[in-house]
Scaffold this motif. Structure first.
Motif, mmCIF file in Angstrom:
data_model
loop_
_atom_site.group_PDB
_atom_site.id
_atom_site.type_symbol
_atom_site.label_atom_id
_atom_site.label_comp_id
_atom_site.label_asym_id
_atom_site.label_seq_id
_atom_site.Cartn_x
_atom_site.Cartn_y
_atom_site.Cartn_z
ATOM 1 N N ASN A 171 19.657 -62.325 -5.262
ATOM 2 C CA ASN A 171 19.633 -63.740 -5.371
ATOM 3 C C ASN A 171 19.299 -64.453 -6.191
ATOM 4 O O ASN A 171 18.047 -64.401 -6.386
ATOM 5 C CB ASN A 171 17.822 -63.316 -4.214
ATOM 6 N N ASN A 172 20.496 -64.793 -6.733
ATOM 7 C CA ASN A 172 20.135 -66.020 -8.281
ATOM 8 C C ASN A 172 19.136 -66.245 -8.031
ATOM 9 O O ASN A 172 18.372 -67.002 -8.895
ATOM 10 C CB ASN A 172 21.352 -66.219 -8.706
ATOM 11 N N VAL A 173 19.350 -67.185 -7.437
ATOM 12 C CA VAL A 173 18.373 -68.018 -7.057
ATOM 13 C C VAL A 173 16.062 -67.771 -7.209
ATOM 14 O O VAL A 173 15.741 -68.488 -7.792
ATOM 15 C CB VAL A 173 18.249 -69.791 -6.418
ATOM 16 N N ALA A 174 16.410 -67.788 -6.201
ATOM 17 C CA ALA A 174 15.262 -66.192 -5.575
ATOM 18 C C ALA A 174 14.701 -66.015 -7.038
ATOM 19 O O ALA A 174 13.537 -66.179 -7.444
ATOM 20 C CB ALA A 174 15.256 -65.635 -4.612
ATOM 21 N N ILE A 175 15.470 -64.988 -7.943
ATOM 22 C CA ILE A 175 15.374 -64.371 -9.090
ATOM 23 C C ILE A 175 15.111 -65.735 -10.471
ATOM 24 O O ILE A 175 13.709 -65.515 -11.216
ATOM 25 C CB ILE A 175 16.086 -63.666 -9.557
ATOM 26 N N ALA A 176 15.354 -66.599 -10.027
ATOM 27 C CA ALA A 176 15.282 -67.593 -11.116
ATOM 28 C C ALA A 176 13.862 -68.536 -10.568
ATOM 29 O O ALA A 176 13.445 -68.864 -11.939
ATOM 30 C CB ALA A 176 16.251 -68.855 -11.325
ATOM 31 N N ALA A 177 13.475 -68.597 -9.455
ATOM 32 C CA ALA A 177 12.196 -69.153 -9.292
ATOM 33 C C ALA A 177 11.126 -68.270 -9.453
ATOM 34 O O ALA A 177 10.766 -68.637 -10.662
ATOM 35 C CB ALA A 177 12.554 -69.964 -7.680
ATOM 36 N N GLN A 178 11.158 -67.132 -9.249
ATOM 37 C CA GLN A 178 10.041 -66.181 -9.629
ATOM 38 C C GLN A 178 9.861 -66.262 -11.287
ATOM 39 O O GLN A 178 8.972 -66.126 -11.654
ATOM 40 C CB GLN A 178 10.358 -64.963 -8.944
ATOM 41 N N TYR A 179 10.911 -66.471 -12.543
ATOM 42 C CA TYR A 179 11.056 -66.027 -13.554
ATOM 43 C C TYR A 179 10.749 -67.411 -14.143
ATOM 44 O O TYR A 179 9.748 -67.295 -14.177
ATOM 45 C CB TYR A 179 12.479 -65.517 -13.631
ATOM 46 N N ALA A 180 10.904 -68.791 -13.145
ATOM 47 C CA ALA A 180 10.391 -69.703 -13.915
ATOM 48 C C ALA A 180 9.393 -70.576 -13.480
ATOM 49 O O ALA A 180 8.369 -69.986 -14.248
ATOM 50 C CB ALA A 180 10.855 -71.121 -13.126
ATOM 51 N N LYS A 181 8.390 -69.284 -12.895
ATOM 52 C CA LYS A 181 6.603 -69.493 -12.142
ATOM 53 C C LYS A 181 6.433 -68.123 -13.611
ATOM 54 O O LYS A 181 5.232 -68.390 -14.127
ATOM 55 C CB LYS A 181 6.455 -68.447 -10.883
ATOM 56 N N GLN A 182 6.713 -66.579 -13.675
ATOM 57 C CA GLN A 182 6.065 -66.145 -14.252
ATOM 58 C C GLN A 182 6.711 -66.293 -15.806
ATOM 59 O O GLN A 182 5.313 -66.563 -16.232
ATOM 60 C CB GLN A 182 6.875 -64.769 -13.805
ATOM 61 N N LYS A 183 7.530 -66.611 -16.225
ATOM 62 C CA LYS A 183 7.660 -67.011 -17.843
ATOM 63 C C LYS A 183 7.128 -67.861 -18.405
ATOM 64 O O LYS A 183 6.172 -68.582 -19.420
ATOM 65 C CB LYS A 183 9.298 -66.316 -17.770
ATOM 66 N N TYR A 184 6.921 -69.270 -17.858
ATOM 67 C CA TYR A 184 7.183 -70.708 -18.124
ATOM 68 C C TYR A 184 5.804 -71.689 -16.986
ATOM 69 O O TYR A 184 5.829 -72.661 -17.314
ATOM 70 C CB TYR A 184 7.620 -71.811 -18.174
ATOM 71 N N GLY A 185 5.111 -70.854 -16.626
ATOM 72 C CA GLY A 185 3.089 -70.963 -15.865
ATOM 73 C C GLY A 185 4.130 -72.092 -14.706
ATOM 74 O O GLY A 185 3.531 -73.355 -14.509
ATOM 75 N N MET A 186 5.845 -72.574 -14.285
ATOM 76 C CA MET A 186 5.921 -73.674 -13.280
ATOM 77 C C MET A 186 4.923 -73.169 -11.880
ATOM 78 O O MET A 186 4.927 -72.236 -11.701
ATOM 79 C CB MET A 186 7.849 -73.509 -12.923
ATOM 80 N N LYS A 187 4.352 -74.526 -11.695
ATOM 81 C CA LYS A 187 2.915 -74.192 -10.417
ATOM 82 C C LYS A 187 4.251 -74.438 -9.068
ATOM 83 O O LYS A 187 4.465 -73.821 -8.498
ATOM 84 C CB LYS A 187 2.779 -75.702 -10.953
ATOM 85 N N ARG A 188 4.759 -75.538 -9.210
ATOM 86 C CA ARG A 188 5.770 -76.074 -7.922
ATOM 87 C C ARG A 188 7.311 -76.286 -8.905
ATOM 88 O O ARG A 188 7.911 -76.776 -8.891
ATOM 89 C CB ARG A 188 5.226 -77.440 -7.435
ATOM 90 N N VAL A 189 7.808 -75.207 -7.482
ATOM 91 C CA VAL A 189 9.008 -74.883 -7.674
ATOM 92 C C VAL A 189 10.193 -75.601 -6.734
ATOM 93 O O VAL A 189 10.097 -75.098 -5.542
ATOM 94 C CB VAL A 189 9.521 -73.795 -8.167
ATOM 95 N N LEU A 190 10.654 -76.717 -6.331
ATOM 96 C CA LEU A 190 11.742 -76.487 -5.359
ATOM 97 C C LEU A 190 12.941 -76.206 -5.652
ATOM 98 O O LEU A 190 13.651 -76.675 -5.884
ATOM 99 C CB LEU A 190 11.818 -78.299 -5.136
ATOM 100 N N ILE A 191 14.074 -75.508 -4.573
ATOM 101 C CA ILE A 191 13.957 -74.780 -4.056
ATOM 102 C C ILE A 191 15.788 -75.705 -2.894
ATOM 103 O O ILE A 191 15.452 -75.655 -1.640
ATOM 104 C CB ILE A 191 14.913 -73.507 -3.830
ATOM 105 N N VAL A 192 17.468 -76.669 -3.131
ATOM 106 C CA VAL A 192 17.269 -77.310 -2.079
ATOM 107 C C VAL A 192 19.151 -76.248 -2.046
ATOM 108 O O VAL A 192 19.588 -75.663 -3.022
ATOM 109 C CB VAL A 192 17.506 -78.633 -3.153
ATOM 110 N N ASP A 193 18.850 -76.095 -0.663
ATOM 111 C CA ASP A 193 19.817 -75.297 -0.221
ATOM 112 C C ASP A 193 20.544 -76.274 -0.368
ATOM 113 O O ASP A 193 21.267 -76.216 1.649
ATOM 114 C CB ASP A 193 19.656 -73.805 0.476
ATOM 115 N N TRP A 194 22.188 -76.577 -0.297
ATOM 116 C CA TRP A 194 23.125 -77.436 0.791
ATOM 117 C C TRP A 194 24.287 -76.602 1.104
ATOM 118 O O TRP A 194 25.074 -77.040 1.057
ATOM 119 C CB TRP A 194 23.526 -78.951 -0.322
#
Ligand SMILES: CC(O)(O)CCCCCNCCCN
Ligand SMILES: [Zn+2]
Length: 667
Positions: free
Chosen positions: A150-173
């Motif tokens: 799951n490319n985008v789900a992995i990217a979201a977890q990665y952004a939170k874990q590696k960069y401490g991103m607090k809030r991530v929006l995923i738009v699935d069109w």
């Protein structure tokens, strides 16, 4: 502020395909990637991007979302015989394996991570990853729907874990529901997942009950999962824009993400055999544009589906060209949302009322619980028509998106001598054009000696001329007398050419109604003064209790009222007037200036009073295409403002279809 758009692509990801007969999977072909990339190259867009190399996702990356047993199982596939691969595939649905698909799946996930790295570290502002296999259907321990990891789900977890991103929006069109993303984050309040998808009352693949509008997330994640089911095919641009303006954007601004990830599937475009929708490829320019002022512009688009190779490559180009900052094409002849879309819109807004203050006063679901579940009967007999429709679909034709030429000058400014020209802008020299000078002299000058007024007004007129010829994209003018300047521009634009001018006035100065109600000008005014006189269809006063000083109310009015009006009106020029006393903070002003550039091919002319010198820099920055600063998590808007907006929308929706958010009362 960093500009630049990353493009992550590697032809290695074309090196797997279906090795046996399977009607469900035959549409997922390597050419999807090659035609998309070649179109970007041919359109000169690839060269304008920053090429970012792919990498293989590591085990650790993949284990952010998937289970060890699943990863270990997939690791074995490169060594399998054809028979073993078929056998292995049978345990999953609508997906196929290939000796090289594990490698490609690591590259697809790795590409998304490379994109996140480039954007979050500020190497670029935004970007797109052209990948296959897609990702949004794959589950923690299962491949599904052409997806392996799951490319985008992995990217979201990665952004939170590696960069401490607090809030991530995923738009699935993408036109399919990314149930893999939903299940990964359904209890996570830090990841807001939005998806629209063909549903047809659970009759369309993957036929999940959990894809319906009432699946809003679980436990702490309640409210952070937004499903918009399309219960009919044939959805068009107006349906898509309505959902953005009345569901996604208000909630996204309230959520205030630090990063935006897009499951950019283009099977929601016209011509696609899966979606059977009717939205044109250029709509993705607008969908992209509408996200680009969130998260300070940090937008990462990752390819998901898209199976009509023509609409796929056209949509990819529209998306990348917008990420590069080019003005979007005008949204030709938008229809209002269809009844089915309105029912879905109504249901989604009602399901999320309790979680988002922007929806708090959204129309209550009547006790009869207008759910979209009860309209099965009539759907059955329409079923047959749909099949006939499928045949027609093959011959579906649509016009090639217009070339989006970028004007040689991006931002021209008309400033008093003492005011320095902001970096990146071009000072607009006064016009020597005699007939302009004479026209201005006879129409607008009071005293003969008013030479600097003559200079200003003739410069403005000439500037509008150059925008009309697309020689200049947008402009900013600091003037002594805003009301005269405004009239001069409107009069010139409206008479000189078959123009429609959208005039947006921010501030409390009373703005007279535009001369006539002929529709040549649409005036939307934000202020805190309740206007008593009844206005016509083309003069819309928006009264906010605390005027523009209340960012939440103002933002809601811009997203849920001004944008739909602007898209439906489809002006050739946007005149944005700021009068003193607006109380509008710079960030909100820049958001407004940024969002409005999705209209009129970006031809925005900003008029400000001379005293607003401090606002020249921030305004110029937005006009140059720099993303507006984030507004931060928005507090609840004043209930009276939300109700006033609902009432205003209700009153206007007879004339302005894109303001509708509920289905017309069914007889
Ligand atoms: C990435 C994606 O969402 O586009 C994958 C869609 C999988 C569709 C499976 N069913 C196919 C039925 C063929 N008529
Ligand atoms: Zn899809």
């Amino acid at each position: 502020m960093k500009m630049g758009t990353a493009l992550v692509y590697d032809e290695e990801m074309t090196k797997y395909k279906l090795l046996w007969v399977d009607p469900a999977c035959k549409i997922e072909v390597p050419e999807r990637l090659t035609v998309s990339h070649e179109a970007l190259v041919k359109a000169g867009l690839a060269d304008r991007c920053v090429a970012v190399p792919v990498r293989e996702a590591t085990d650790a990356d993949i284990l952010l979302v998937h289970s060890e047993e699943y990863l270990e199982a997939v690791k074995k596939t490169p060594y399998m015989t054809l028979e073993d691969l078929k056998e292995f595939t049978l345990q999953y649905g609508d997906v196929y394996f290939h000796p090289n698909i594990y490698h490609c799946a690591k590259l697809a996930a790795g590409a998304a991570l490379q994109l996140v790295d480039s954007v979050v570290t500020g190497k670029v502002r935004n970007g797109m990853a052209l990948v296959r296999p897609p990702g949004h259907h794959s589950m923690r321990s299962a491949a599904n729907g052409f997806c392996v990891f799951n490319n985008v789900a992995i990217a979201a977890q990665y952004a939170k874990q590696k960069y401490g991103m607090k809030r991530v929006l995923i738009v699935d069109w993408d036109v399919h529901h990314g149930q893999g993303v939903q299940s990964c984050f359904e209890d996570d309040p830090n990841v807001l997942y939005f998806s629209w998808h063909r549903y047809e009352h659970q009759r369309f693949w993957p036929q999940l009950r959990d894809s319906d509008y009432d699946c809003v997330g679980k436990e702490k994640g309640a409210g952070f999962n937004i499903n918009v089911p399309w219960n009919k095919v044939g959805m068009k641009n107006g349906d898509y824009l309505s959902v953005f303006c009345h569901v996604l954007l208000p909630i996204a601004y309230e959520f205030s993400p630090d990063l935006v990830l897009v499951c950019a599937g283009f099977d929601s475009a016209i011509g696609d055999p899966e979606g059977e929708m009717c939205a044109s490829p250029d709509i993705f320019a607008h969908l992209t544009h509408l996200l680009m002022n969130l998260a300070g512009g940090k937008v990462c688009a990752v390819l998901e589906g898209g199976y009509n190779l023509t609409s796929l490559h056209q949509s990819v180009c529209q998306t990348v060209q917008t990420l590069l900052g080019d003005p979007a094409p005008r949204p030709a002849d938008l229809d209002g949302p269809c009844t089915s879309a309105l029912e879905s819109l109504h249901c989604v807004r009602s399901a999320h009322r309790q979680y988002w203050s922007c929806l708090k006063h959204a129309a209550e679901l009547p006790s009869s619980e207008i759910s979209t579940k009860c309209i099965k009967l009539e759907e059955e007999e329409e079923e047959k028509q749909q099949h006939q429709k499928k045949e027609e679909e093959e011959k579906e034709a649509w016009p090639e998106p217009l070339k989006r030429l970028t004007p040689p000058v991006r931002t021209a400014v008309v400033l008093p001598d003492g005011v320095v020209c902001p970096d990146g802008c071009e000072r607009f020299s006064p016009s020597e054009d005699l007939n302009i000078l004479n026209k201005v002299r006879e129409n607008f000058l009071k005293g003969p000696d008013d030479s600097d007024a003559l200079t200003t007004l003739s410069s403005l007129t000439a500037l509008v001329e150059k925008m009309e010829k697309n020689e200049i994209c947008n402009g900013l003018a600091l003037v002594r007398d805003v009301s005269t300047a405004r009239m001069c521009v409107v009069q010139h634009a409206a008479t000189a050419h078959r123009n429609r001018v959208l005039m947006v006035c921010v501030g409390d100065a009373v703005v007279p109604s535009p001369g006539t109600d002929d529709g040549k000008t649409l005036l939307v005014q934000f202020s805190n003064t309740e206007s008593e006189e009844q206005k016509g269809k083309f003069h819309i006063p928006v009264c906010l209790k605390k005027g523009c000083s209340d960012v939440s109310g103002f933002t809601l009015a811009v997203l849920g009222l001004l944008l739909p009006l602007g898209y439906e009106y489809d002006p050739s020029l946007v005149l944005l007037v700021r009068t003193p006393g607006s109380g509008l903070c710079d960030a909100a002003w820049q958001q407004l200036t940024g969002l409005l550039q999705g209209l009129a091919q970006g031809h925005t002319l900003v008029l400000m009073q001379e005293g607003e010198k401090a606002c020249v820099g921030p305004t110029a920055s937005s006009l140059l295409g720099v993303a507006a600063p984030s507004l931060g998590k928005l507090p609840a808007p004043l209930p009276e403002d939300v109700q006033a907006l609902e009432r205003l929308r209700h009153r206007l929706q007879a004339d302005w279809k894109l303001l509708q958010t509920t289905a017309p009362e069914t007889a």
